[in-house]
Design a protein around this motif. Structure first.
Motif, PDB file in Angstrom:
ATOM      1  N   ARG A  17     -25.193 -63.487 -89.677  1.00 30.76           N
ATOM      2  CA  ARG A  17     -24.213 -63.050 -88.723  1.00 30.76           C
ATOM      3  C   ARG A  17     -24.822 -61.704 -88.658  1.00 30.76           C
ATOM      4  O   ARG A  17     -25.113 -60.703 -89.195  1.00 30.76           O
ATOM      5  CB  ARG A  17     -22.881 -62.594 -89.389  1.00 30.76           C
ATOM      6  CG  ARG A  17     -22.138 -64.212 -89.650  1.00 30.76           C
ATOM      7  CD  ARG A  17     -20.611 -63.631 -89.921  1.00 30.76           C
ATOM      8  NE  ARG A  17     -20.131 -64.950 -90.643  1.00 30.76           N
ATOM      9  CZ  ARG A  17     -20.253 -65.649 -91.692  1.00 30.76           C
ATOM     10  NH1 ARG A  17     -20.873 -64.811 -92.858  1.00 30.76           N
ATOM     11  NH2 ARG A  17     -19.848 -66.659 -92.104  1.00 30.76           N
ATOM     12  N   TYR A  18     -24.802 -61.199 -87.152  1.00 32.49           N
ATOM     13  CA  TYR A  18     -25.038 -59.889 -86.600  1.00 32.49           C
ATOM     14  C   TYR A  18     -23.532 -59.473 -86.021  1.00 32.49           C
ATOM     15  O   TYR A  18     -23.128 -60.012 -84.857  1.00 32.49           O
ATOM     16  CB  TYR A  18     -26.066 -59.681 -85.733  1.00 32.49           C
ATOM     17  CG  TYR A  18     -27.267 -59.844 -85.962  1.00 32.49           C
ATOM     18  CD1 TYR A  18     -28.059 -59.109 -87.010  1.00 32.49           C
ATOM     19  CD2 TYR A  18     -28.033 -61.067 -85.704  1.00 32.49           C
ATOM     20  CE1 TYR A  18     -29.099 -59.269 -87.491  1.00 32.49           C
ATOM     21  CE2 TYR A  18     -29.324 -61.323 -86.426  1.00 32.49           C
ATOM     22  CZ  TYR A  18     -29.801 -60.270 -87.148  1.00 32.49           C
ATOM     23  OH  TYR A  18     -31.430 -60.580 -87.663  1.00 32.49           O
ATOM     24  N   GLY A  19     -22.910 -58.767 -86.822  1.00 33.51           N
ATOM     25  CA  GLY A  19     -21.379 -58.380 -86.276  1.00 33.51           C
ATOM     26  C   GLY A  19     -20.539 -59.775 -86.125  1.00 33.51           C
ATOM     27  O   GLY A  19     -20.744 -60.628 -86.881  1.00 33.51           O
ATOM     28  N   ILE A  22     -23.040 -65.157 -84.650  1.00 34.13           N
ATOM     29  CA  ILE A  22     -23.395 -65.897 -85.646  1.00 34.13           C
ATOM     30  C   ILE A  22     -25.007 -66.369 -85.426  1.00 34.13           C
ATOM     31  O   ILE A  22     -24.897 -67.307 -84.564  1.00 34.13           O
ATOM     32  CB  ILE A  22     -22.776 -66.957 -86.191  1.00 34.13           C
ATOM     33  CG1 ILE A  22     -21.423 -66.533 -86.619  1.00 34.13           C
ATOM     34  CG2 ILE A  22     -23.162 -67.885 -87.494  1.00 34.13           C
ATOM     35  CD1 ILE A  22     -20.103 -67.641 -87.037  1.00 34.13           C
ATOM     36  N   ALA A  23     -26.001 -65.753 -85.653  1.00 33.50           N
ATOM     37  CA  ALA A  23     -27.411 -65.831 -85.190  1.00 33.50           C
ATOM     38  C   ALA A  23     -28.067 -67.331 -85.834  1.00 33.50           C
ATOM     39  O   ALA A  23     -28.513 -67.812 -85.362  1.00 33.50           O
ATOM     40  CB  ALA A  23     -28.034 -64.981 -85.538  1.00 33.50           C
ATOM     41  N   ASN A  24     -27.582 -67.540 -87.201  1.00 33.46           N
ATOM     42  CA  ASN A  24     -27.914 -68.951 -87.902  1.00 33.46           C
ATOM     43  C   ASN A  24     -26.634 -69.370 -88.427  1.00 33.46           C
ATOM     44  O   ASN A  24     -26.047 -68.626 -89.347  1.00 33.46           O
ATOM     45  CB  ASN A  24     -28.983 -68.677 -88.782  1.00 33.46           C
ATOM     46  CG  ASN A  24     -30.520 -68.459 -88.217  1.00 33.46           C
ATOM     47  OD1 ASN A  24     -31.244 -68.505 -88.863  1.00 33.46           O
ATOM     48  ND2 ASN A  24     -30.328 -68.551 -87.066  1.00 33.46           N
ATOM     49  N   ASN A  62     -33.651 -69.595 -75.530  1.00 33.27           N
ATOM     50  CA  ASN A  62     -33.538 -68.241 -75.814  1.00 33.27           C
ATOM     51  C   ASN A  62     -32.234 -67.893 -76.426  1.00 33.27           C
ATOM     52  O   ASN A  62     -31.066 -68.365 -75.677  1.00 33.27           O
ATOM     53  CB  ASN A  62     -33.650 -67.420 -74.626  1.00 33.27           C
ATOM     54  CG  ASN A  62     -34.915 -66.662 -74.487  1.00 33.27           C
ATOM     55  OD1 ASN A  62     -35.776 -66.622 -75.503  1.00 33.27           O
ATOM     56  ND2 ASN A  62     -35.350 -66.175 -73.302  1.00 33.27           N
ATOM     57  N   GLY A  63     -32.269 -67.210 -77.394  1.00 31.98           N
ATOM     58  CA  GLY A  63     -30.860 -66.942 -78.099  1.00 31.98           C
ATOM     59  C   GLY A  63     -30.347 -67.867 -78.893  1.00 31.98           C
ATOM     60  O   GLY A  63     -29.142 -67.688 -79.850  1.00 31.98           O
ATOM     61  N   ALA A  64     -30.946 -68.934 -79.184  1.00 30.19           N
ATOM     62  CA  ALA A  64     -30.712 -69.881 -80.048  1.00 30.19           C
ATOM     63  C   ALA A  64     -30.501 -69.743 -81.492  1.00 30.19           C
ATOM     64  O   ALA A  64     -29.794 -70.318 -82.412  1.00 30.19           O
ATOM     65  CB  ALA A  64     -31.412 -71.348 -79.778  1.00 30.19           C
ATOM     66  N   GLY A  65     -31.595 -68.680 -82.026  1.00 28.66           N
ATOM     67  CA  GLY A  65     -31.533 -68.255 -83.167  1.00 28.66           C
ATOM     68  C   GLY A  65     -32.873 -68.653 -83.951  1.00 28.66           C
ATOM     69  O   GLY A  65     -32.987 -68.397 -85.139  1.00 28.66           O
ATOM     70  N   LYS A  66     -33.789 -69.109 -83.208  1.00 30.75           N
ATOM     71  CA  LYS A  66     -35.235 -69.213 -83.691  1.00 30.75           C
ATOM     72  C   LYS A  66     -35.906 -68.048 -84.121  1.00 30.75           C
ATOM     73  O   LYS A  66     -36.340 -68.258 -85.586  1.00 30.75           O
ATOM     74  CB  LYS A  66     -36.096 -69.808 -82.666  1.00 30.75           C
ATOM     75  CG  LYS A  66     -35.747 -70.850 -81.635  1.00 30.75           C
ATOM     76  CD  LYS A  66     -36.577 -71.525 -80.515  1.00 30.75           C
ATOM     77  CE  LYS A  66     -37.090 -70.238 -79.553  1.00 30.75           C
ATOM     78  NZ  LYS A  66     -35.566 -70.034 -78.840  1.00 30.75           N
ATOM     79  N   SER A  67     -35.789 -66.985 -83.581  1.00 34.82           N
ATOM     80  CA  SER A  67     -36.563 -65.857 -84.414  1.00 34.82           C
ATOM     81  C   SER A  67     -35.972 -65.304 -85.526  1.00 34.82           C
ATOM     82  O   SER A  67     -36.518 -65.017 -86.692  1.00 34.82           O
ATOM     83  CB  SER A  67     -36.371 -64.691 -83.290  1.00 34.82           C
ATOM     84  OG  SER A  67     -37.341 -64.840 -82.231  1.00 34.82           O
ATOM     85  N   THR A  68     -34.482 -65.399 -85.571  1.00 34.69           N
ATOM     86  CA  THR A  68     -33.701 -65.127 -86.936  1.00 34.69           C
ATOM     87  C   THR A  68     -34.061 -65.817 -88.250  1.00 34.69           C
ATOM     88  O   THR A  68     -34.533 -65.226 -89.088  1.00 34.69           O
ATOM     89  CB  THR A  68     -32.149 -65.086 -86.522  1.00 34.69           C
ATOM     90  OG1 THR A  68     -32.129 -64.278 -85.761  1.00 34.69           O
ATOM     91  CG2 THR A  68     -31.557 -64.771 -87.775  1.00 34.69           C
ATOM     92  N   LEU A  69     -34.370 -67.234 -87.705  1.00 36.81           N
ATOM     93  CA  LEU A  69     -34.479 -68.264 -88.615  1.00 36.81           C
ATOM     94  C   LEU A  69     -35.947 -68.018 -89.404  1.00 36.81           C
ATOM     95  O   LEU A  69     -36.311 -67.964 -90.559  1.00 36.81           O
ATOM     96  CB  LEU A  69     -34.557 -69.665 -88.090  1.00 36.81           C
ATOM     97  CG  LEU A  69     -34.580 -70.588 -89.074  1.00 36.81           C
ATOM     98  CD1 LEU A  69     -33.634 -70.928 -90.328  1.00 36.81           C
ATOM     99  CD2 LEU A  69     -34.854 -72.085 -88.327  1.00 36.81           C
TER     100      LEU A  69
HETATM  101  P1  ADP Z   1     -34.189 -66.695 -80.164  1.00 29.36           P
HETATM  102  O1  ADP Z   1     -35.305 -66.406 -81.222  1.00 29.36           O
HETATM  103  O2  ADP Z   1     -33.889 -68.450 -80.383  1.00 29.36           O
HETATM  104  O3  ADP Z   1     -33.954 -66.214 -78.929  1.00 29.36           O
HETATM  105  P2  ADP Z   1     -32.422 -65.098 -82.001  1.00 29.36           P
HETATM  106  O4  ADP Z   1     -32.769 -65.374 -83.309  1.00 29.36           O
HETATM  107  O5  ADP Z   1     -33.732 -64.018 -81.509  1.00 29.36           O
HETATM  108  O6  ADP Z   1     -32.740 -66.062 -81.091  1.00 29.36           O
HETATM  109  O7  ADP Z   1     -31.065 -64.499 -81.489  1.00 29.36           O
HETATM  110  C1  ADP Z   1     -29.867 -65.405 -82.027  1.00 29.36           C
HETATM  111  C2  ADP Z   1     -28.804 -64.448 -81.677  1.00 29.36           C
HETATM  112  O8  ADP Z   1     -28.559 -63.332 -82.455  1.00 29.36           O
HETATM  113  C3  ADP Z   1     -28.613 -63.980 -80.282  1.00 29.36           C
HETATM  114  O9  ADP Z   1     -27.553 -63.876 -79.737  1.00 29.36           O
HETATM  115  C4  ADP Z   1     -29.106 -62.331 -80.499  1.00 29.36           C
HETATM  116  O10 ADP Z   1     -28.850 -61.566 -79.462  1.00 29.36           O
HETATM  117  C5  ADP Z   1     -28.522 -62.220 -81.816  1.00 29.36           C
HETATM  118  N1  ADP Z   1     -29.447 -61.269 -82.691  1.00 29.36           N
HETATM  119  C6  ADP Z   1     -30.572 -61.604 -82.969  1.00 29.36           C
HETATM  120  N2  ADP Z   1     -31.237 -60.227 -83.798  1.00 29.36           N
HETATM  121  C7  ADP Z   1     -30.138 -59.523 -83.631  1.00 29.36           C
HETATM  122  C8  ADP Z   1     -30.062 -58.202 -84.368  1.00 29.36           C
HETATM  123  N3  ADP Z   1     -31.112 -57.569 -85.039  1.00 29.36           N
HETATM  124  N4  ADP Z   1     -28.919 -57.493 -84.106  1.00 29.36           N
HETATM  125  C9  ADP Z   1     -28.116 -57.964 -83.301  1.00 29.36           C
HETATM  126  N5  ADP Z   1     -28.125 -59.052 -82.874  1.00 29.36           N
HETATM  127  C10 ADP Z   1     -29.041 -59.980 -82.992  1.00 29.36           C
END
Ligand code: ADP
Ligand code: ADP
Length: 226
Positions: A12-14, A17-19, A38-45
């Motif tokens: 979670r970010y605040g 829920i990113a994942n 975009n925004g699905a949560g790929k980078s976070t994963l």
């Molecule tokens: P993707 O790579 O699929 O575009 P991200 O993993 O970057 O997705 O983001 C997933 C969600 O988490 C988005 O809503 C994004 O705004 C949020 N998010 C990602 N990183 C952060 C962060 N460091 N702080 C706050 N919110 C974040």
């Protein structure tokens, strides 16, 4: 035994829920694609697998063993390497110097040069070790990134949207390299937001939306508008 298994990963970010409760696995030599908008949560994963983001919940298993990944150093020790979407190269340094910076201290320069030559030949990643990054095309820079990752002898290679900067020709070459790694047992996780481009590469695709795995599909069996 899966090379890597993630179980119930949540971040979670605040209030975002990113994942959410993500579970997936990748077998030795498997090319797993992860597809999402975009925004699905790929980078976070990806960052979670590489240890640069620590999940709130969830477990990791590597080659069947429960492990901790709480830093990039942890990931590297396990044999996980990452090719970032935005290359992390010093523009005014040479290929060799950039690669050296990513390796453990005390790596011998002569040995490194030999390894760069061997690996770049073997994997079709030809690039002049003495070229300055600024003078290279995007495709060449990506080859440097991949070479740098391969010099750590990874068991799992993660590529974050690797095709966004590539010409069709460079894309073909990249896929060839990835297929070769796969045939040698290296597991690959390939992040993308384009279904079309993984059709030729990957039989297993994990679709994520809103931070959750919504489907596991074979990209070769579905059409663009499914
Ligand atoms: P993707 O790579 O699929 O575009 P991200 O993993 O970057 O997705 O983001 C997933 C969600 O988490 C988005 O809503 C994004 O705004 C949020 N998010 C990602 N990183 C952060 C962060 N460091 N702080 C706050 N919110 C974040
Ligand atoms: P990408 O998804 O290609 O990595 P983004 O533009 O989504 O690129 O994110 C760039 C960086 O900003 C990432 O490290 C991501 O985790 C972070 N980020 C994304 N969304 C947010 C957000 N809402 N608040 C803070 N940081 C974020």
């Amino acid at each position: 035994t899966p090379r890597l298994r993630l179980q119930n990963i949540t971040k979670r970010y605040g209030s975002t829920i990113a994942n959410r409760d993500i579970s997936l696995e990748v077998m030795p030599g498997e090319i797993l694609s992860v597809l999402g908008e975009n925004g699905a949560g790929k980078s976070t994963l990806m960052k979670i697998i590489f240890g640069s983001v620590v999940p709130d919940q969830g477990q990791f298993f590597f080659n069947g063993k429960r492990v901790n990944i709480s830093s990039p150093a942890d990931a590297r020790k396990l044999g996980i390497a990452m090719v970032f979407q935005h290359f992390v190269l010093f523009d005014t340094l040479t290929v060799k110097e950039n690669i050296l910076l990513g390796l453990p201290e005390g790596t011998s320069l002569a040995k490194l040069e030999k390894e760069i030559k061997e690996k770049s030949k073997h994997y079709g990643l030809e690039v002049d070790p003495n070229a300055v990054i600024n003078d290279l095309s995007m495709g060449e820079r990506q080859r440097v990134e991949i070479l740098r990752a391969l010099l750590t002898n990874p068991q799992l290679l993660i590529l974050d949207e690797p095709t966004s900067v590539l010409s069709p020709l460079a894309l073909k070459a990249l896929f060839k390299t990835l297929r070769q790694l796969s045939s040698e047992g290296v597991s690959i996780i390939f992040i993308t937001h384009k279904l079309n481009e993984i059709r030729a590469l990957s039989k297993n695709c994990c679709v994520i939306r809103g931070g959750q795995v919504v489907a596991n599909v074979n990209p070769q069996e579905i059409s663009e508008d499914d």
